[in-house]
Design an enzyme around this catalytic site. Structure first.
Site, short mmCIF file in Angstrom:
data_model
loop_
_atom_site.label_atom_id
_atom_site.label_comp_id
_atom_site.label_asym_id
_atom_site.label_seq_id
_atom_site.Cartn_x
_atom_site.Cartn_y
_atom_site.Cartn_z
N LYS A 84 13.64 3.69 6.68
CA LYS A 84 12.87 3.61 5.94
C LYS A 84 11.86 3.06 5.92
O LYS A 84 11.34 1.89 5.28
CB LYS A 84 14.18 2.12 4.86
CG LYS A 84 15.57 2.76 5.29
CD LYS A 84 15.83 4.12 4.58
CE LYS A 84 15.64 4.12 3.15
NZ LYS A 84 15.79 6.03 3.10
N SER A 85 11.14 3.53 7.46
CA SER A 85 9.49 3.21 7.62
C SER A 85 8.43 4.14 7.36
O SER A 85 7.00 4.35 7.09
CB SER A 85 9.72 2.89 8.96
OG SER A 85 9.75 2.20 9.29
N GLY A 86 8.70 4.93 5.98
CA GLY A 86 8.29 6.04 5.71
C GLY A 86 8.69 7.57 6.30
O GLY A 86 7.80 8.96 5.71
N TRP A 89 7.91 10.86 4.19
CA TRP A 89 6.76 11.07 4.70
C TRP A 89 6.09 11.48 4.55
O TRP A 89 5.46 12.64 5.44
CB TRP A 89 6.19 9.34 3.54
CG TRP A 89 4.09 9.66 3.12
CD1 TRP A 89 3.81 11.15 2.98
CD2 TRP A 89 3.52 8.62 3.33
NE1 TRP A 89 2.82 10.28 2.57
CE2 TRP A 89 2.52 9.17 2.56
CE3 TRP A 89 4.05 7.18 3.35
CZ2 TRP A 89 1.46 8.55 2.10
CZ3 TRP A 89 2.37 6.62 3.28
CH2 TRP A 89 1.54 7.07 2.78
N HIS A 148 15.38 8.31 15.12
CA HIS A 148 15.45 6.83 14.49
C HIS A 148 15.53 6.05 16.27
O HIS A 148 15.42 4.63 16.40
CB HIS A 148 16.69 6.17 14.10
CG HIS A 148 16.67 7.22 12.45
ND1 HIS A 148 14.89 6.81 11.86
CD2 HIS A 148 16.86 7.69 12.00
CE1 HIS A 148 15.25 7.56 10.72
NE2 HIS A 148 15.91 7.92 10.22
N ARG A 170 6.68 0.23 9.88
CA ARG A 170 6.07 -0.17 8.03
C ARG A 170 6.25 -2.39 7.83
O ARG A 170 7.16 -2.46 9.13
CB ARG A 170 7.15 -0.17 7.12
CG ARG A 170 7.21 -0.22 5.62
CD ARG A 170 8.42 0.83 4.26
NE ARG A 170 8.02 0.70 3.20
CZ ARG A 170 9.11 1.18 2.50
NH1 ARG A 170 9.94 1.34 2.69
NH2 ARG A 170 7.80 0.97 1.44
N SER A 178 14.40 -2.08 1.24
CA SER A 178 14.03 -0.39 1.26
C SER A 178 15.76 0.40 2.13
O SER A 178 16.60 0.49 1.58
CB SER A 178 13.21 0.17 2.41
OG SER A 178 13.16 1.72 1.82
N LYS A 305 10.53 3.77 -4.78
CA LYS A 305 9.60 3.13 -5.64
C LYS A 305 8.16 3.69 -4.87
O LYS A 305 6.86 3.91 -5.08
CB LYS A 305 9.87 1.81 -5.45
CG LYS A 305 10.41 1.73 -6.54
CD LYS A 305 10.24 0.01 -6.49
CE LYS A 305 11.08 -0.42 -8.16
NZ LYS A 305 10.97 -1.79 -8.08
#
Ligand code: A3P
Length: 338
Positions: A84-86, A89, A148, A170, A178, A305
Site C-alpha cells: 500500500k505504498s503505491g 503506480w 514486498h 509512503r 490504505s 483514492k
C-alpha cells in the site's frame, strides 16, 4: 542448499497456491512454520515471525524459495515496497519507462491500457510461492520484478549483482489506512470474512505486526542501503512523486541508466505520467472489472483514492500522535523523514 539453524530447507514438493489453514501447509514446511512465534493474521489465521519479519505462510514460503532459487541479473530492476505504498503506480511508471521505445506512450495501443500493472510485473515471492522456477523474462530484455520483502530477506544475488533496487515508501498514516481498506476488502470479497475494526488494525500495525512488518525495519533497511550505495538503491517517497512527478520520473530514468533525451523531455515524460496517473489507470475497463493475478480479487482493489492525507478522515489525534512518536523514535538519527 545447506540450511543454517535459522533457515528452513524446502523440498521440491509442489505447494498449493494458497494455504490458509495450518493443516494444509506443505508437509515439509509445516513443522518449521508452526514452531515460529505467531500472531493473529490479516487474511489467514496466523502470521509468523521469521527472522524479525511478520509474514503469512504463503509469503514465507515464497521468500524462502526466492532466496534459494532467484538469480539476479545485472540488468534487473527490483521494485521494493511495503504493501500500500503505491506499488501499482510505480509498477506502471517503471514499465512505461523501460519499454518506451517498444510501446509508444503516445499511441492508443499500450499494454498498460489493457493489462493491470500487477499482471505485467510479477511479484517475486508470490511467483515463487506458486511455482519453483517462474519465468521473469520480459520482451524488451530487461527484467522488472517487484517484492514486498525487506532488505534483510532479499535473495543474496540481488546484492551481489549490479541489479538496481528502487524503493518506494509512503507516509505511514496513509499507508495504514490504505492497508486497512485493502485487507477488509480482500477479507470480504475473497474470504467471506468480516471487517477488522480500524482501532484494532491500527494497534496491530503500530506494534509492527502488519504483513512484512515492522514497517520501521522495512523502511530503515532500504534507507540505510540507499545512503551507503546510492547507485544501487534509489529511495523514493510517494508524496514527493505526487508533488513533483516530472522531476522524479527523470530521476528514476537516470538512476536506471535510461535517461530521457532532450527530445523525449518534451512529450514522452508527460505521456508516461498521464498514462500512469490514478485517473487514467483507475478508469480503464481492465482495472474496473478485471480480476487480479492475486487471489482472483478485482483489479479495482488497487485503486481507492490515490490521495495524500486521507488519514485525517480515520485517525484520531491520539492515534496520529502515537504513530508520530513511533516514527520519531525509530527514525531518530537516521536522517529519514516521512
Ligand atoms: P489509497 O488506498 O490511499 O487510495 P499499492 O499499489 O502499493 O497496493 O498501493 C495502493 C495505493 O496506491 C492506494 O492508495 C491506491 O489508490 C494508490 N494508487 C494506485 N494507483 C495509483 C496511481 N496511479 N497514482 C497514485 N496513487 C495510486
Amino acid at each position: 542448499m545447506a540450511a543454517s539453524s535459522n533457515d528452513f530447507s524446502i523440498s521440491n514438493t509442489t505447494v498449493a497456491n494458497q494455504f490458509t489453514e495450518e493443516d494444509s501447509y506443505p508437509q515439509d514446511l509445516r513443522e518449521s512454520i508452526i514452531s515460529l512465534p505467531k500472531q493473529k493474521g490479516w487474511l489467514t489465521p496466523n502470521i509468523y515471525n521469521y527472522k524479525g519479519v511478520w509474514l503469512g505462510s504463503f509469503h514465507l514460503h515464497g521468500a524462502l524459495r526466492s532466496q534459494q532459487h532467484f538469480q539476479a541479473q545485472d540488468s534487473d530492476i527490483m521494485l521494493c515496497t511495503l504493501k500500500k505504498s503505491g506499488t501499482t503506480w510505480l509498477k506502471a511508471l517503471l514499465f512505461a519507462l523501460i519499454t518506451r521505445k517498444q510501446f509508444l506512450v503516445s499511441q492508443e495501443i499500450h499494454p498498460l491500457l489493457t493489462t493491470n500493472p500487477h499482471t505485467l510485473i510479477p511479484g517475486m515471492e508470490y511467483e515463487y510461492a506458486s511455482e519453483e522456477t517462474p519465468d521473469f523474462a520480459m520482451s524488451n530484455g530487461r527484467r522488472l520484478l517487484s517484492t514486498h520483502l525487506p532488505q534483510s530477506l532479499l535473495p543474496k544475488s540481488v546484492w551481489e549483482s549490479k541489479c538496481k533496487v528502487v524503493y518506494l515508501c509512503r507516509n505511514q498514516k496513509d499507508t495504514i489506512v490504505s492497508f486497512w481498506h485493502f485487507m477488509n476488502k480482500l477479507r470480504g470479497d475473497v474470504q467471506g470474512l468480516g471487517d477488522i475494526p480500524f482501532p484494532e488494525a491500527f494497534d496491530r500495525y503500530c506494534r509492527g505486526e502488519s504483513l512484512y512488518g515492522p514497517f520501521w525495519d522495512h523502511l530503515l533497511g532500504y534507507w540505510k542501503e540507499s545512503l551507503e550505495n546510492p547507485r544501487k538503491v534509489l529511495f523514493l517517497k510517494y508524496e514527493e512523486i505526487k508533488d513533483r512527478p516530472h522531476v522524479h520520473l527523470k530521476r528514476i530514468a537516470a538512476f536506471l541508466d535510461c535517461p530521457f533525451s532532450e527530445e523525449e523531455e518534451c512529450g514522452v515524460v508527460d505521456g508516461i505520467l498521464r498514462l500512469c496517473s490514478f485517473e487514467r489507470l483507475s478508469n480503464l475497463e481492465v482495472n474496473k472489472t478485471g480480476k487480479t493475478v492475486f487471489m482472483q480479487a478485482g483489479n479495482n482493489l488497487f485503486f481507492r483514492k490515490g490521495k495524500v492525507g486521507d488519514w485525517r478522515n480515520y485517525l484520531t489525534d491520539e492515534m496520529a500522535s502515537r504513530l508520530d512518536q513511533i516514527v520519531d523514535e525509530k527514525f531518530k538519527g537516521t536522517g529519514l523523514k516521512l
